[in-house]
Design an enzyme around this catalytic site. Structure first.
Site, PDB file in Angstrom:
ATOM      1  N   GLY A 249       0.799  -1.209   0.000  1.00  0.00           N
ATOM      2  CA  GLY A 249       0.000   0.000   0.000  1.00  0.00           C
ATOM      3  C   GLY A 249       0.835   1.264   0.000  1.00  0.00           C
ATOM      4  O   GLY A 249       0.302   2.362  -0.147  1.00  0.00           O
ATOM      5  N   ASP A 250       2.164   1.114   0.170  1.00  0.00           N
ATOM      6  CA  ASP A 250       3.014   2.292   0.259  1.00  0.00           C
ATOM      7  C   ASP A 250       2.988   3.086  -1.050  1.00  0.00           C
ATOM      8  O   ASP A 250       3.323   2.578  -2.118  1.00  0.00           O
ATOM      9  CB  ASP A 250       4.448   1.855   0.557  1.00  0.00           C
ATOM     10  CG  ASP A 250       5.365   3.043   0.738  1.00  0.00           C
ATOM     11  OD1 ASP A 250       5.469   3.516   1.874  1.00  0.00           O
ATOM     12  OD2 ASP A 250       5.950   3.509  -0.258  1.00  0.00           O
ATOM     13  N   VAL A 251       2.594   4.332  -0.933  1.00  0.00           N
ATOM     14  CA  VAL A 251       2.435   5.140  -2.141  1.00  0.00           C
ATOM     15  C   VAL A 251       3.788   5.452  -2.778  1.00  0.00           C
ATOM     16  O   VAL A 251       3.882   5.637  -3.993  1.00  0.00           O
ATOM     17  CB  VAL A 251       1.638   6.422  -1.831  1.00  0.00           C
ATOM     18  CG1 VAL A 251       2.475   7.374  -0.965  1.00  0.00           C
ATOM     19  CG2 VAL A 251       1.188   7.108  -3.077  1.00  0.00           C
TER      20      VAL A 251
ATOM     21  N   ILE B 159       6.406   3.322  -2.947  1.00  0.00           N
ATOM     22  CA  ILE B 159       6.735   2.146  -3.755  1.00  0.00           C
ATOM     23  C   ILE B 159       5.951   2.181  -5.060  1.00  0.00           C
ATOM     24  O   ILE B 159       6.503   1.977  -6.149  1.00  0.00           O
ATOM     25  CB  ILE B 159       6.384   0.847  -2.996  1.00  0.00           C
ATOM     26  CG1 ILE B 159       7.273   0.681  -1.773  1.00  0.00           C
ATOM     27  CG2 ILE B 159       6.522  -0.368  -3.918  1.00  0.00           C
ATOM     28  CD1 ILE B 159       6.903  -0.522  -0.921  1.00  0.00           C
TER      29      ILE B 159
END
Length: 301
Positions: free
Chosen positions: A250-252, A254
DNA sequence: CTCCAGGTATTTT
DNA sequence: AAAATACATGGA
């Protein structure tokens, strides 16, 4: 006094790359990058100390600028620094994997010698994870600085002030309202204070997490705490517990890095992300870190 | 003014 | 089970 920490695999160690990452354009209040060195304060055994860390001849050199040293505090700081800069790692296999991917091969040259920058203090790591949720990083670092300068301790040396992250006990007794005044959201204020209480009660610690049998049980202990989802749990597991295969789903950052490298086209395409990561078994955390590094712009790169 | 940020919990389909 | 929504506020 100066002490020394030898580095394994110095052919894959570049101190300037590590320092550049620390100083990549954000204002982290917990250390101070200088020309060729970084300074950080510690509080151990009731004693404040300040250490200047530089590199020479295959070793990190620790110059103890303030505070009395004992065998145990020296050992503690040496372990902290080894964790912070991931000094034990052999990156040969990681670079082989990077070079096998056309879009990422450049990283093995451009970022060569950049070690995974960890966050050895588990409480700081969890607090930072909570703070960083869903807000831009510039604002997150401002919130961290307000928290540290309001509830942390500091020492002064050579006309500079060096801050130490607040202890869990110092945050455990706070009311959410006082963190609201620092512009924390109500929920983040509650989460942070709850987690501080867990630390103060010794319900969570590095030894407790390390005693669990595997990644998933450590992740579950963390995500059972309100305010900690998969992203925060996996972030902390990789930054503080040095899990090698932890992906902060979910890391934006990445997602943006993968889109920028034309590795995925749809931010919701979890299958494509997993397929990509499967090329890097055992190096998922490192890969994530290098993807974040790729988002920072270096003059001349 | 709008949209997005190194997400998570809760509510609604 | 999956999708929508509230949360909060700075920065572009």
């Amino acid at each position: 006094m100066t002490t020394s920490i030898p580095i394994s695999q110095t052919q894959h160690f570049n101190w300037q790359e590590c320092l550049w990452y620390l100083n990549r354009g954000f204002d982290d209040c917990i250390y101070q990058v200088r020309a060729g060195s970084v300074r950080r304060a510690f509080e151990l055994e009731g004693q404040q100390m300040l250490v200047d860390i530089s590199y020479a001849d295959g070793s990190l050199k620790l110059q103890w600028l303030a505070g009395l040293q004992s065998t145990s505090t020296i050992n503690h700081v040496h372990q902290f620094v080894a964790d912070w800069f991931d000094l034990e790692r052999d990156l040969t296999s990681f670079y082989t994997h990077l070079q096998a991917n056309k879009s990422l091969a450049y990283m093995a040259d451009n970022f060569k010698g950049l070690r995974f920058i960890g966050m050895p203090d588990l409480f700081e790591s969890l607090a930072w994870g909570i703070i960083g949720q869903q807000i831009n990083l510039s604002f997150a670092y401002k919130l961290k600085r307000r928290l540290v300068e309001t509830y942390g301790t500091s020492l002064r040396y050579d006309n500079e002030q060096y801050w130490i992250f607040p202890s869990p006990a110092n945050l455990a007794s706070l009311e959410p309202a006082v963190l609201r005044d620092l512009q924390f959201s109500q929920k983040k204020a509650e989460y942070l204070i709850t987690i501080a209480k867990l630390f103060a009660d010794n319900a969570i610690s590095k030894p407790i997490l390390f005693a669990l049998p595997d990644f998933l049980s450590r992740q579950k202990l963390l995500t059972d705490i309100r305010g900690i989802g998969v992203w925060t749990a996996n972030y902390v597991l990789m930054k503080s517990l040095k899990e090698n295969s932890s992906i902060p789903y979910g890391d934006v950052g990445i997602i943006n890095a993968l889109i920028a490298h034309s590795i995925i086209s749809d931010k919701k395409d979890v299958k494509a992300i997993d397929a990509f990561y499967s090329e890097f078994p055992g190096w998922e955390s490192y890969l994530t870190f290098y993807l974040w590094r790729s988002l920072a712009v270096k003059p001349g790169n």
